[in-house]
Scaffold this active site. Structure first.
Site, PDB file in Angstrom:
ATOM      1  N   ASP A  26       0.813  -1.258   0.191  1.00 24.82           N
ATOM      2  CA  ASP A  26      -0.028  -0.154   0.020  1.00 24.82           C
ATOM      3  C   ASP A  26       1.063   1.228  -0.041  1.00 24.82           C
ATOM      4  OD1 ASP A  26      -2.319   1.318   0.069  1.00 24.82           O
ATOM      5  OD2 ASP A  26      -1.915   1.583   2.245  1.00 24.82           O
ATOM      6  N   ASP A  28      -0.214   5.114   0.653  1.00 24.61           N
ATOM      7  CA  ASP A  28      -0.742   6.097   1.730  1.00 24.61           C
ATOM      8  C   ASP A  28      -0.864   5.241   2.975  1.00 24.61           C
ATOM      9  OD1 ASP A  28      -1.406   8.429   0.264  1.00 24.61           O
ATOM     10  OD2 ASP A  28      -3.340   7.479  -0.423  1.00 24.61           O
ATOM     11  N   ASP A 225      -1.233  -0.713   6.004  1.00 24.53           N
ATOM     12  CA  ASP A 225      -1.734   0.025   7.268  1.00 24.53           C
ATOM     13  C   ASP A 225      -3.144  -0.206   7.777  1.00 24.53           C
ATOM     14  OD1 ASP A 225      -2.359   1.937   5.313  1.00 24.53           O
ATOM     15  OD2 ASP A 225      -2.478   3.196   7.061  1.00 24.53           O
TER      16      ASP A 225
END
Length: 342
Positions: A26, A28, A225
């Site tokens: 990922d 961001d 995250d």
């Protein structure tokens, strides 16, 4: 241990960058936040790549096309090619192209990433409900997306035009904090129309399929995250995952995670790619990791011992994720997390 039976974080005797051939990363909250590199990300990714691990950047953000994302990564110090970037715009465009004839008009509520991905699939992006679109597609359009774009979507959807969404992440991290994501914008249109979109992005199968088709990964590790996109996407795809604590997930959310949200590994940041992962072992009355022992007591998670905060968190996860812990949903973990500074 399979994702379906995850009751504790797993260990790895070798560095994760050696145990897996491809990292599905990922962006961001993992590689950068608000456009700036997250601490330790650049050097960790360089080392993993130089050691032979393929790096693929998988993002639910449909705003920017792959070449722009790759250029940004290169500016940050992580050389990347457009082919290394997989976006939810690509996944949703494939989904639409599989259901509509080539050349169909698609009303775009979002940015250039969507328009470019649609053209690559032989579809024609249009800007108005009066352009006779065969579908509506909605993706993140940046913080300045005009309210009138939502109105265009509603006009078309209320006429019976099918609606697609790149993703439904309610929030995204920025340099100033958490801001509304595409999911919040999708809710505006959902409330106004009563319709339901077909969604392509993480954690749903179209995004995982797009990623595997484009990377050819044989033994992939999802790195993210977010529990409800990255980790659930790994669960749905039947692959292992690494949760990094540089984005929206904190210790309390992790302890309360349902089985589909439980990562294989947990680490502070992307340095976790370069190391083995400690075993969490069953011990008398609980679970041990490093110098810590955690157990589920009556209404509370108990932590004893000493060591690194991460090892303590791993032990707490094992205690919380048992049947007795029930995902820590009914347990007070506040004191234990405070002791770890989490």
């Amino acid at each position: 241990m399979s994702e379906q039976s995850r009751t504790r974080p797993s260990g790895s005797a070798t560095a994760l960058s050696e145990a897996y051939d491809t990292a599905l990363l990922d962006l961001d909250g993992v590689v950068y936040a608000g456009g700036e590199a997250i601490a330790h990300a650049v050097e960790s990714l360089r080392t993993a790549r130089d050691g032979g691990m393929r790096l693929a950047y998988v993002t639910n953000n449909a705003l920017r096309p792959p070449d722009a994302v790759a250029a940004h990564l290169t500016e940050l110090g992580v050389p990347a090619e457009p082919a290394d970037v997989i976006t939810s715009a690509q996944a949703v465009s494939r989904l639409i192209a599989e259901q509509l004839p080539a050349g169909s008009k698609v009303l775009v509520i979002g940015g250039d990433g969507l328009r470019i991905a649609l053209r690559e699939r032989g579809l024609e992006p249009v800007e108005s409900a009066e352009d006779d679109p065969a579908a509506v597609v909605q993706g993140y359009g940046g913080p300045d997306l005009a309210w009138g774009r939502f109105a265009e979507a509603c006009y078309a959807i209320n006429r019976g035009v099918p609606w697609y969404a790149s993703n439904t992440d309610l929030t995204i991290p920025s340099a100033r904090g958490i801001m509304p994501g595409n999911g919040a914008a999708v809710e505006v249109v959902r409330i106004a129309t009563g319709a339901e979109p077909q969604v392509a992005g993480k954690p749903l199968p179209p995004m995982h399929r797009e990623t595997i088709l484009r990377t050819g990964a044989r033994k992939a590790l999802v790195v993210g995250d977010r529990l409800d996109t990255d980790i659930e996407g790994a669960f749905n795809g039947g692959v292992d995952s690494l949760l990094v604590l540089t984005g929206v997930t904190d210790g309390a959310r992790l302890l309360a995670a349902e089985p589909k949200y439980r990562p294989t590994y947990v680490d502070a940041d992307l340095r976790g790619l370069l190391t083995g992962q400690p075993e969490v072992a069953a011990v008398d009355g609980g679970f041990g990791c490093g110098g810590w022992t955690a157990s589920a007591g009556t209404g509370v998670l108990v932590l004893d011992g000493d060591g690194t905060a991460l090892d303590g968190l791993r032990a707490l996860c094992a205690a919380a994720w048992t049947d007795a812990g029930d995902g820590a949903c009914a347990l007070d973990a506040g004191k234990a997390l405070a002791r770890l500074g989490l």
